[in-house]
Design an enzyme around this catalytic site. Structure first.
Site, PDB file in Angstrom:
ATOM      1  N   CYS A 189       0.835  -1.200   0.000  1.00 31.97           N
ATOM      2  CA  CYS A 189       0.000   0.000   0.000  1.00 31.97           C
ATOM      3  C   CYS A 189       0.874   1.257   0.000  1.00 31.97           C
ATOM      4  O   CYS A 189       1.532   1.544  -0.987  1.00 31.97           O
ATOM      5  CB  CYS A 189      -0.984  -0.045   1.166  1.00 31.97           C
ATOM      6  N   HIS A 229      -3.710  -4.982  -0.042  1.00 34.31           N
ATOM      7  CA  HIS A 229      -3.217  -5.531   1.222  1.00 34.31           C
ATOM      8  C   HIS A 229      -3.282  -7.057   1.175  1.00 34.31           C
ATOM      9  O   HIS A 229      -4.355  -7.635   1.417  1.00 34.31           O
ATOM     10  CB  HIS A 229      -4.067  -5.020   2.387  1.00 34.31           C
ATOM     11  N   GLU A 282      -2.202  -9.117   3.319  1.00 33.85           N
ATOM     12  CA  GLU A 282      -2.480  -9.626   4.663  1.00 33.85           C
ATOM     13  C   GLU A 282      -3.959  -9.576   5.010  1.00 33.85           C
ATOM     14  O   GLU A 282      -4.396 -10.208   5.984  1.00 33.85           O
ATOM     15  CB  GLU A 282      -1.656  -8.851   5.700  1.00 33.85           C
TER      16      GLU A 282
END
Length: 223
Positions: free
Chosen positions: A92, A195, A197
């Site tokens: 990001c 993202h 994650e």
């Protein structure tokens, strides 16, 4: 029998996650820990290279991000690490900061690893920031993309994106208002606008691929 990931990774060196005050890093830490990685949060630049990879996450404004890195002395370390082609993951804001500048924070200079500037989505009927799930289009074959295909979805939160000058480094493209580079790679460097994650199975798959690639291709550099 060990699976392919366990055979090729089993990382001994930790993953270094840079903490420069730009966002909650717990989700990044937990994602790597779910892959049996040792994780070390870095509040200041280390005096050695004994990490499997360095991760630069971040959420927020470009100018605040670069000032945070400067204030903690991370910029020389990051430039040396990347110049040695040691494994690096930008997420990001950590992706955007690799470029020269951003229209979000005029006058603030990025790390400058890649040519290009970070721009805001143009005015349209779509809401900005771009928040939520969106699909990717695979533009280049890569070890980083094993198990990932065009049409797979990842999670985004951003109002700005880099205009990538070096088209050959673009791995994934996403369209929201306009097409933009949602992932780039060069050697042992991988960076994503989304993202991983927070992107469930496909995001974890990407992180797993990054770990495998890092373990296999990491240069033997230690201090």
């Amino acid at each position: 029998m060990q699976n392919r990931f366990e055979q090729k990774t089993q990382p001994v060196l930790p993953i270094g996650i840079i903490d420069y005050g730009m966002g909650n890093l717990q989700s990044v830490e937990k994602a790597f820990e779910s892959l049996s990685c040792k994780v070390e949060r870095l509040f200041y630049p280390p005096n050695h290279y004994n990490f499997l990879a360095i991760v630069l996450p971040g959420v927020g404004a470009f100018g605040d991000g670069i000032r945070g890195l400067e204030a903690k002395g991370f910029l020389p370390f990051l430039k040396r690490w990347i110049s040695k082609d040691l494994p690096f993951l930008g997420i990001c804001l950590g992706y955007q900061l690799l470029f020269e500048e951003s229209l979000e924070s005029k006058g603030a200079k990025g790390i400058g690893i890649f040519k290009g500037k970070v721009v805001r989505f143009p005015e349209s009927k779509e809401k900005v920031p771009h928040i939520g799930w969106n699909s990717v289009e695979v533009l280049e074959k890569s070890e980083y993309l094993e198990g990932i295909s065009s049409g797979d979805y990842f999670y985004f939160v951003h109002s700005y994106y880099p205009e990538v000058v070096q088209k050959e480094i673009i791995l994934l493209q996403t369209t929201y208002v306009v097409p933009f580079a949602s992932a780039i790679a060069r050697g042992n460097l991988l960076a994503t606008q989304f993202h991983p994650e927070k992107s469930h199975k496909k995001g974890i798959q990407l992180l797993k691929n990054f770990l495998i690639h890092s373990t296999i291709h990491r240069p033997l550099v230690t201090i």
